[in-house]
Design an enzyme around this catalytic site. Structure first.
Site, short mmCIF file in Angstrom:
data_model
loop_
_atom_site.label_atom_id
_atom_site.label_comp_id
_atom_site.label_asym_id
_atom_site.label_seq_id
_atom_site.Cartn_x
_atom_site.Cartn_y
_atom_site.Cartn_z
N ASP A 192 -126.97 -43.53 -3.86
CA ASP A 192 -126.25 -42.57 -4.71
C ASP A 192 -127.05 -42.35 -5.99
O ASP A 192 -127.32 -43.31 -6.73
CB ASP A 192 -124.88 -43.14 -5.13
CG ASP A 192 -123.84 -43.17 -4.03
OD1 ASP A 192 -123.95 -42.40 -3.07
OD2 ASP A 192 -122.90 -43.98 -4.17
N HIS A 209 -124.89 -37.22 -8.26
CA HIS A 209 -123.78 -37.20 -7.31
C HIS A 209 -122.43 -37.10 -8.01
O HIS A 209 -121.46 -36.64 -7.41
CB HIS A 209 -123.85 -38.47 -6.46
CG HIS A 209 -122.71 -38.69 -5.51
ND1 HIS A 209 -122.21 -37.70 -4.69
CD2 HIS A 209 -121.98 -39.81 -5.24
CE1 HIS A 209 -121.23 -38.21 -3.96
NE2 HIS A 209 -121.07 -39.48 -4.29
C1 23J Z 1 -117.57 -38.50 -2.67
C2 23J Z 1 -116.33 -38.80 -3.15
C3 23J Z 1 -115.87 -40.07 -3.13
C4 23J Z 1 -116.70 -41.08 -2.66
C5 23J Z 1 -117.99 -40.80 -2.18
C6 23J Z 1 -118.40 -39.50 -2.18
C7 23J Z 1 -118.87 -41.89 -1.67
O1 23J Z 1 -118.48 -42.97 -1.42
C8 23J Z 1 -120.32 -41.68 -1.55
O2 23J Z 1 -120.91 -41.83 -0.48
O3 23J Z 1 -120.95 -41.43 -2.56
S1 23J Z 1 -116.11 -42.74 -2.65
MN MN Z 2 -122.81 -41.90 -1.63
#
Ligand code: 23J
Ligand code: MN
Length: 256
Positions: A75, A79
């Protein structure tokens, strides 16, 4: 002897070994399933281009289809809302992707309670016993969750209230964000707990760590083969230009 020739000699003699901490990447690799109304990424699929046939008589190759956050993945700050103006995965310094591995073993606690959360008291207790975390460390949260990796239902561990898997409290995430670590690695599908969507702020590890230019590494396995300290972690995400993350290969170099 240079440090590198010393390391190579140790690898050749068996005084050090390489542990692959990456989960296999296949169409069965579990991916995060966010509830409606949120959109989800796609699992891995391979689309055959040729396989020693008229489309390529001497070669086989495939197109890959998947999300940035599939399987063992990194990540990047970009992100998350808190890190959106920060690094994308291609601009992370390689020096942040290689560093000392520090393993925190909470597998007994997470086995007893799948919603186990790492709190500041656990982290303070660790430091009181073992001393401060090394600067640039990858803190690896061992929970034993990777033993569920071959069973997507057990890995997600969902009931009517959503997924249940171990993680870090909001206060614990703030503690980590204020520390000198490079990143935080987990055995679960994401760096946050299964129930983290309902925390304040939602998904606190994403919120605090990615907002503090610290990185996440997910779906690790074989952490039971690492010492508490003394191993070197190498994380190698693809340099997807502008990417918010990438599937990654990760290795630990471990003294015998
Ligand atoms: C987007 C929204 C919530 C989460 C996540 C992505 C991930 O876990 C990720 O893979 O970055 S919890
Ligand atoms: Mn992720």
């Amino acid at each position: 002897m240079t440090a590198i020739t010393g390391l190579l000699a140790a690898l050749a003699s068996g005084d050090a070994e390489i542990v692959d901490v990456t989960a296999p990447l296949s169409p069965q690799t579990p991916i995060l399933q966010l509830p409606p109304p949120f959109a989800n990424t796609i699992p891995l699929s391979l689309e055959k281009v040729s396989e020693f046939d008229e489309d390529g008589p001497f070669w086989g190759w495939n197109n890959i289809h998947t999300g940035e956050h599939t399987g063992t993945h990194l990540d990047a700050p970009k992100h998350w809302a808190t890190g959106r103006d920060g690094h994308s995965v291609d601009t992370i310094a390689p020096s942040r992707l290689i560093g000392p591995a520090v393993v925190l073993d909470f597998s007994a606690e997470a086995t007893a309670d799948p919603d186990f959360l790492l709190e500041p008291a656990h982290l303070d207790g660790y430091v009181a016993e073992h001393g401060p975390l090394q600067e640039g460390a990858w803190l690896l949260f061992r929970t034993g969750w990777s033993s569920r990796g071959a069973d997507p239902v057990a890995f997600t561990n969902a009931d009517e209230n959503g997924p249940h898997s171990p993680g870090v409290s909001a206060a614990g995430a703030q503690w980590l964000a204020a520390s000198g670590i490079s990143g935080f690695g987990v055995e679960t599908v994401g760096i946050d707990a299964g129930q983290a969507g309902g925390m304040q702020p939602p998904f606190p590890v994403h919120h605090h760590l990615l907002g503090a230019d610290k990185y996440g590494l997910t779906q690790l396995q074989n952490l039971d083969r690492l010492p508490r300290t003394g191993a070197l972690l190498v994380a190698a995400p693809l340099p997807i230009v502008g990417g918010t993350g990438s599937p990654a290969r990760a290795f630990a170099i471990v003294p015998a």
